[in-house]
Design a protein around this motif. Structure first.
Motif, PDB file in Angstrom:
ATOM      1  N   PRO A 313      51.692  62.215  90.831  1.00 46.43           N
ATOM      2  CA  PRO A 313      52.257  63.218  89.916  1.00 46.43           C
ATOM      3  C   PRO A 313      51.481  64.535  90.012  1.00 46.43           C
ATOM      4  CG  PRO A 313      52.110  61.100  88.820  1.00 46.43           C
ATOM      5  CD  PRO A 313      51.391  60.948  90.133  1.00 46.43           C
ATOM      6  N   GLY A 314      52.202  65.621  90.034  1.00 51.15           N
ATOM      7  CA  GLY A 314      51.570  66.934  90.203  1.00 51.15           C
ATOM      8  C   GLY A 314      51.572  67.421  91.636  1.00 51.15           C
ATOM      9  N   SER A 315      51.966  66.555  92.587  1.00 52.03           N
ATOM     10  CA  SER A 315      51.890  66.906  94.017  1.00 52.03           C
ATOM     11  C   SER A 315      52.634  68.194  94.349  1.00 52.03           C
ATOM     12  CB  SER A 315      52.446  65.767  94.870  1.00 52.03           C
ATOM     13  OG  SER A 315      51.606  64.638  94.848  1.00 52.03           O
ATOM     14  N   PHE A 316      53.859  68.338  93.862  1.00 50.98           N
ATOM     15  CA  PHE A 316      54.671  69.482  94.271  1.00 50.98           C
ATOM     16  C   PHE A 316      54.117  70.789  93.709  1.00 50.98           C
ATOM     17  CE2 PHE A 316      57.327  65.759  94.648  1.00 50.98           C
ATOM     18  CZ  PHE A 316      57.935  65.941  95.882  1.00 50.98           C
ATOM     19  N   ALA A 317      53.530  70.724  92.532  1.00 52.91           N
ATOM     20  CA  ALA A 317      52.882  71.920  91.983  1.00 52.91           C
ATOM     21  C   ALA A 317      51.660  72.291  92.813  1.00 52.91           C
ATOM     22  CB  ALA A 317      52.490  71.680  90.525  1.00 52.91           C
ATOM     23  N   VAL A 318      50.898  71.289  93.237  1.00 52.93           N
ATOM     24  CA  VAL A 318      49.734  71.535  94.094  1.00 52.93           C
ATOM     25  C   VAL A 318      50.181  72.130  95.426  1.00 52.93           C
ATOM     26  CG1 VAL A 318      47.827  70.449  95.357  1.00 52.93           C
ATOM     27  CG2 VAL A 318      48.347  69.720  93.023  1.00 52.93           C
ATOM     28  N   PHE A 319      51.225  71.573  96.008  1.00 52.87           N
ATOM     29  CA  PHE A 319      51.711  72.088  97.293  1.00 52.87           C
ATOM     30  C   PHE A 319      52.187  73.534  97.163  1.00 52.87           C
ATOM     31  CE2 PHE A 319      53.204  67.502  98.439  1.00 52.87           C
ATOM     32  CZ  PHE A 319      51.880  67.097  98.544  1.00 52.87           C
ATOM     33  N   ALA A 320      52.921  73.805  96.087  1.00 58.96           N
ATOM     34  CA  ALA A 320      53.447  75.158  95.880  1.00 58.96           C
ATOM     35  C   ALA A 320      52.312  76.175  95.786  1.00 58.96           C
ATOM     36  CB  ALA A 320      54.299  75.195  94.616  1.00 58.96           C
ATOM     37  N   LEU A 321      51.281  75.841  95.029  1.00 57.63           N
ATOM     38  CA  LEU A 321      50.145  76.749  94.866  1.00 57.63           C
ATOM     39  C   LEU A 321      49.264  76.752  96.104  1.00 57.63           C
ATOM     40  CD1 LEU A 321      49.300  75.825  91.174  1.00 57.63           C
ATOM     41  CD2 LEU A 321      50.256  77.996  91.975  1.00 57.63           C
ATOM     42  N   GLY A 322      49.069  75.590  96.703  1.00 61.04           N
ATOM     43  CA  GLY A 322      48.220  75.500  97.882  1.00 61.04           C
ATOM     44  C   GLY A 322      48.702  76.381  99.025  1.00 61.04           C
ATOM     45  N   MET A 323      50.009  76.511  99.163  1.00 62.90           N
ATOM     46  CA  MET A 323      50.559  77.332 100.241  1.00 62.90           C
ATOM     47  C   MET A 323      50.366  78.823  99.979  1.00 62.90           C
ATOM     48  SD  MET A 323      51.400  75.223 102.508  1.00 62.90           S
ATOM     49  CE  MET A 323      52.067  76.448 103.629  1.00 62.90           C
ATOM     50  N   LEU A 324      49.836  79.176  98.808  1.00 66.46           N
ATOM     51  CA  LEU A 324      49.501  80.582  98.531  1.00 66.46           C
ATOM     52  C   LEU A 324      48.115  80.935  99.047  1.00 66.46           C
ATOM     53  CD1 LEU A 324      50.892  80.983  94.899  1.00 66.46           C
ATOM     54  CD2 LEU A 324      51.998  81.571  97.069  1.00 66.46           C
ATOM     55  N   GLY A 325      47.348  79.915  99.439  1.00 77.09           N
ATOM     56  CA  GLY A 325      46.073  80.190 100.084  1.00 77.09           C
ATOM     57  C   GLY A 325      44.841  79.988  99.236  1.00 77.09           C
ATOM     58  N   GLN A 326      43.790  80.737  99.573  1.00 80.67           N
ATOM     59  CA  GLN A 326      42.437  80.538  99.085  1.00 80.67           C
ATOM     60  C   GLN A 326      42.291  80.434  97.562  1.00 80.67           C
ATOM     61  OE1 GLN A 326      39.757  79.789 100.581  1.00 80.67           O
ATOM     62  NE2 GLN A 326      38.221  80.121  98.980  1.00 80.67           N
ATOM     63  N   PRO A 327      43.011  81.217  96.739  1.00 81.98           N
ATOM     64  CA  PRO A 327      42.783  81.128  95.281  1.00 81.98           C
ATOM     65  C   PRO A 327      42.985  79.729  94.707  1.00 81.98           C
ATOM     66  CG  PRO A 327      44.073  83.081  95.827  1.00 81.98           C
ATOM     67  CD  PRO A 327      43.981  82.278  97.073  1.00 81.98           C
ATOM     68  N   TRP A 328      43.763  78.874  95.394  1.00 79.75           N
ATOM     69  CA  TRP A 328      44.071  77.553  94.868  1.00 79.75           C
ATOM     70  C   TRP A 328      43.389  76.442  95.658  1.00 79.75           C
ATOM     71  CZ3 TRP A 328      45.897  78.365  90.308  1.00 79.75           C
ATOM     72  CH2 TRP A 328      46.587  79.549  90.064  1.00 79.75           C
ATOM     73  N   ARG A 329      42.355  76.819  96.413  1.00 77.32           N
ATOM     74  CA  ARG A 329      41.641  75.847  97.241  1.00 77.32           C
ATOM     75  C   ARG A 329      41.043  74.727  96.408  1.00 77.32           C
ATOM     76  NH1 ARG A 329      36.604  74.642  99.080  1.00 77.32           N
ATOM     77  NH2 ARG A 329      36.369  74.064 101.275  1.00 77.32           N
ATOM     78  N   GLN A 330      40.447  75.053  95.258  1.00 74.10           N
ATOM     79  CA  GLN A 330      39.785  74.034  94.436  1.00 74.10           C
ATOM     80  C   GLN A 330      40.789  73.028  93.887  1.00 74.10           C
ATOM     81  OE1 GLN A 330      36.329  73.776  94.053  1.00 74.10           O
ATOM     82  NE2 GLN A 330      36.945  71.755  93.304  1.00 74.10           N
ATOM     83  N   LEU A 331      41.963  73.496  93.512  1.00 73.87           N
ATOM     84  CA  LEU A 331      42.994  72.588  93.019  1.00 73.87           C
ATOM     85  C   LEU A 331      43.395  71.608  94.118  1.00 73.87           C
ATOM     86  CD1 LEU A 331      45.147  71.716  90.919  1.00 73.87           C
ATOM     87  CD2 LEU A 331      46.664  73.448  91.929  1.00 73.87           C
ATOM     88  N   VAL A 332      43.628  72.106  95.338  1.00 77.80           N
ATOM     89  CA  VAL A 332      43.992  71.236  96.453  1.00 77.80           C
ATOM     90  C   VAL A 332      42.864  70.245  96.737  1.00 77.80           C
ATOM     91  CG1 VAL A 332      44.599  71.171  98.904  1.00 77.80           C
ATOM     92  CG2 VAL A 332      45.496  73.003  97.451  1.00 77.80           C
ATOM     93  N   TRP A 333      41.644  70.732  96.705  1.00 83.08           N
ATOM     94  CA  TRP A 333      40.467  69.892  96.957  1.00 83.08           C
ATOM     95  C   TRP A 333      40.405  68.740  95.949  1.00 83.08           C
ATOM     96  CZ3 TRP A 333      36.811  69.967 100.754  1.00 83.08           C
ATOM     97  CH2 TRP A 333      35.631  69.246 100.537  1.00 83.08           C
ATOM     98  N   ASP A 334      40.570  69.056  94.684  1.00 83.17           N
ATOM     99  CA  ASP A 334      40.515  68.032  93.634  1.00 83.17           C
ATOM    100  C   ASP A 334      41.667  67.041  93.778  1.00 83.17           C
ATOM    101  OD1 ASP A 334      38.324  69.384  92.677  1.00 83.17           O
ATOM    102  OD2 ASP A 334      39.404  70.371  91.046  1.00 83.17           O
TER     103      ASP A 334
END
Length: 475
Positions: A313-334
């Motif tokens: 759960p939450g995967s698609f939100a992570v993917f959407a933000l992750g594809m925006l690049g560096q600002p969302w690196r920590q979210l993808v990492w977690d």
């Protein structure tokens, strides 16, 4: 505490064999108690699933469920403990590991004790008729058993295989014979624990309903404005802030804007559509992150995705933000630290698109490596080798190798699930061996079979100026 030596064939857990039962019984009883109290943990993602008690004693989920079920009696049945026990084991393994035993309790203690069965003996229970035994009144049937039957019925609906809706119908059919209102309320309102304004919500931009018993959230957007997506995401966050709402659930979203994330292979489900639409608005991106962090729970999943496309759960939100690049690196990492093969496989689709868009750099390589190690079956692609074939990318990979112990997800194991392999004692693998196996896994995903023998083929065919970097990667 000094624990006995593990006596299973692979050395991962205790088996309650006749010669070991006397010594192990106190540890086994404690593990069952801890399963009820939520004090068990899962040490690895191997099969068969094993959980560890608060004393550090490991037992197979299968054996815990079987022994617990055999001890249950209608006269003393405690539904709160039964649900807690079942949920904690399900969460750390899967529904299919325990459902047979839970259903067995209800067949023995509910159906056989209180109901007469009509129909052919060789008919499946789904196709037979049930009525109360002569002399038994509806109020004589213990309510805790009926409530547990509802829990198991709903769990079959939420976590079971497609055909197991028949088990749901069978159990709810028994309950309806004696408490028809219990089933009616369950279908209409869920457990009743959700606040009314979350069970049903009607706003200017959307309407929604949530059933916590069947773990389904239905949302219909009336327009495709920023205000609409803001209201929808806030509603989801309110729901997931409720402690009792299921952590595995389905989101059925419908809206007029047919937009999906530009990641090949992702299922075109409503939650994909919602996240793709919402991420267009910079002001909603922090709200998307809030939803993702509330939703991300280890060993949970979206229940309306096929097993081959399962996702945390939450995967698609992570993917959407992750594809925006560096600002969302920590979210993808977690997020990648919570993923596992059994409950989440879509991260592979995201990782490929991620490095395709941003390349292998100092920022993306650690993410890629962590993602590879979040699953044991990520596929090799020749594209990875092509994208890696430059000094900057190889240097980033060498830096990741030096920091590998910081990158590896906590659940990563040096063993795999290949049933053809001889079982090994997981406790014998030291930290260095685990890291070595992790690195070999990463190299295989990038270079495939050419990574064997210390990448000899890769080094031999590399440009002269890159050979030394390749040697260092494979040494």
């Amino acid at each position: 505490m000094n624990l006995p030596k593990r006596n299973s064939e692979d050395g991962r857990y205790y088996l309650m064999t006749p010669d070991a039962r006397e010594k192990l019984q106190p540890l086994f009883d404690r593990c069952i108690r801890d399963a009820i109290d939520g004090k068990i943990t899962r040490p690895d993602s191997l099969y068969p699933p094993v959980v560890v008690s608060s004393e550090g004693a490991p037992f197979g989920v299968h054996y815990l469920a079987m022994d617990w079920a055999e001890a249950q009696r209608a006269e003393t049945f405690n539904v709160e403990q039964a649900v807690a026990f079942s949920e904690n084991l399900r969460r750390l393994s899967r529904w299919g590991e325990i459902d047979h035993y839970l259903l067995g309790v209800l067949e023995r203690e509910l159906q056989k004790k209180y109901f007469v069965v009509t129909g052919r003996e060789d008919d499946h229970r789904w196709n037979r008729e049930y009525s109360l035994k002569p002399g038994i009144r509806a109020e004589d049937v213990p309510e805790p058993l009926l409530r547990f039957a509802c829990y198991v019925a709903v769990s079959y609906k939420v976590y079971g295989l497609d055909f197991q809706y028949l088990d749901t119908n069978y159990l709810l059919g028994l309950v309806e014979k004696v408490r028809p209102n219990m089933v009616k309320k369950l279908k209409e309102n869920g457990t009743g624990r959700l606040p009314l304004n979350l069970q049903k919500r009607k706003k200017e931009h959307f309407t929604a309903s949530a059933n916590d018993a069947f773990a389904v959230i239905r949302i219909s957007a009336k327009d495709c404005t920023e205000e609409c997506y803001s209201e929808v995401l806030n509603y989801l966050c309110e729901l997931l802030s409720q402690e009792d709402f299921p952590r595995s659930y389905a989101v059925e979203f419908k809206g007029p804007e047919k937009k999906y994330l530009s990641i090949t292979g992702l299922p075109k489900k409503g939650i994909n559509q919602l996240c793709a639409c919402a991420v267009q608005y910079p002001s909603l991106q922090s709200l998307l992150e809030r939803y993702a962090r509330l939703a991300m729970r280890q060993y949970e999943r979206y229940t309306n995705l096929d097993d081959e496309q399962c996702a945390l759960p939450g995967s698609f939100a992570v993917f959407a933000l992750g594809m925006l690049g560096q600002p969302w690196r920590q979210l993808v990492w977690d997020y990648l630290g919570l993923c596992d093969d059994e409950h989440s496989r879509l991260q592979e689709k995201f990782l490929r698109e991620y490095v395709k868009q941003f390349g292998f750099t100092a920022d993306t390589v650690p993410i890629f490596v962590r993602g590879v190690l979040s699953m044991q079956s990520m596929k090799y692609s020749k594209d990875y080798a092509a994208w890696m074939a430059n000094a900057e990318s190889l240097g980033a990979l060498l830096d990741a190798k030096a920091r590998l112990s910081e990158i590896v997800p906590s659940g990563f194991s040096s063993d795999d699930d290949d049933e053809d392999d001889e079982p090994t004692d997981e406790t014998e693998a030291g930290p260095e061996e685990v890291l070595q196996y992790a690195w070999e896994t990463v190299c295989y995903v990038i270079w495939g079979k050419a990574s064997a023998k210390r990448g000899l083929k890769v080094v031999e065919t590399a440009p002269e100026e890159l050979k030394e970097r390749y040697r260092q990667i494979f040494e």
